[in-house]
Design an enzyme around this catalytic site. Sequence first.
Site, PDB file in Angstrom:
ATOM      1  N   ASN A  13     -41.575 -22.994 -67.032  1.00  0.00           N
ATOM      2  CA  ASN A  13     -41.262 -22.552 -68.638  1.00  0.00           C
ATOM      3  C   ASN A  13     -41.302 -20.985 -68.672  1.00  0.00           C
ATOM      4  O   ASN A  13     -40.717 -20.398 -69.757  1.00  0.00           O
ATOM      5  CB  ASN A  13     -42.688 -23.402 -69.101  1.00  0.00           C
ATOM      6  N   TYR A  55     -30.239 -12.804 -72.413  1.00  0.00           N
ATOM      7  CA  TYR A  55     -31.314 -13.940 -72.593  1.00  0.00           C
ATOM      8  C   TYR A  55     -30.460 -15.056 -72.591  1.00  0.00           C
ATOM      9  O   TYR A  55     -30.841 -16.064 -71.800  1.00  0.00           O
ATOM     10  CB  TYR A  55     -32.126 -13.735 -73.890  1.00  0.00           C
TER      11      TYR A  55
END
Length: 251
Positions: free
Chosen positions: A87, A156
């Site tokens: 994560n 990103y």
Amino acid sequence: MARLTGKTALVTGSATGIGLAVATRFAAEGARVVIADRDGDAAHRAAAGIGEAARAVAVDISQEDQVSAAFASLAEGGWAPDVVVANAGVQLFGQDAPAADLDLDVWRKMIDINLTGTFLTVKHAVRTMRERGGGSIILTGSPTGVNGEGKDFTAYSASKAGIHGLARTVAAAYAGDGIRVNTVVPGYTETSLVTTISDDPEARAAIVGRIPMGRAGTPADVEGIMLFLASDDSAFATGALFAVDGGMTTL
């Protein structure tokens, strides 16, 4: 019976935000949880908040020696994970940009942490799980890796698209070893990662306005699907994307 009784789960980036919510839920469902985070002090505080079922590990996922050492230490201490949630990640607001304006150093930093860090987590999770006869690996993706949602965030978006592809490849390669790999795709979820948006009323309204369910997501919204994928209820699910985005990627 709690759905994760007897399992040990490692969650990276779990000192705060989605990772902490997931780790806390896993513990409530009977798992032992490892809070893995680059901020060791924050990781220890988070583990203390969960209680005896949790322990903390300080690790920079972009550094293979640290990732390898963390998994080895857990195995030696009887905490080898059956579930790994990859994560941890960053979103460099004010630095990420459309491709023509993106600095190479920003690109490299994002890829090193988000994509390479996830790869290293997965690599050592697979090595651990093969010795244990299988397990579940869950990756945190993003709508920016699915559609044009991240047009101003080239690095990103690319890192998250890479994560989506990584999950499918690893799922196919290790299905025969009893290792399942799936990706959860949260939509706009308000955590400390996105304060640049959540603290700007105009920017927040613009993104929430594109969510069919009409509200921002919260870390609690992501817990349930992560729990399902960590549990034996999802025994036949691998290589899939599970969107938890209020309908954002349906548009």
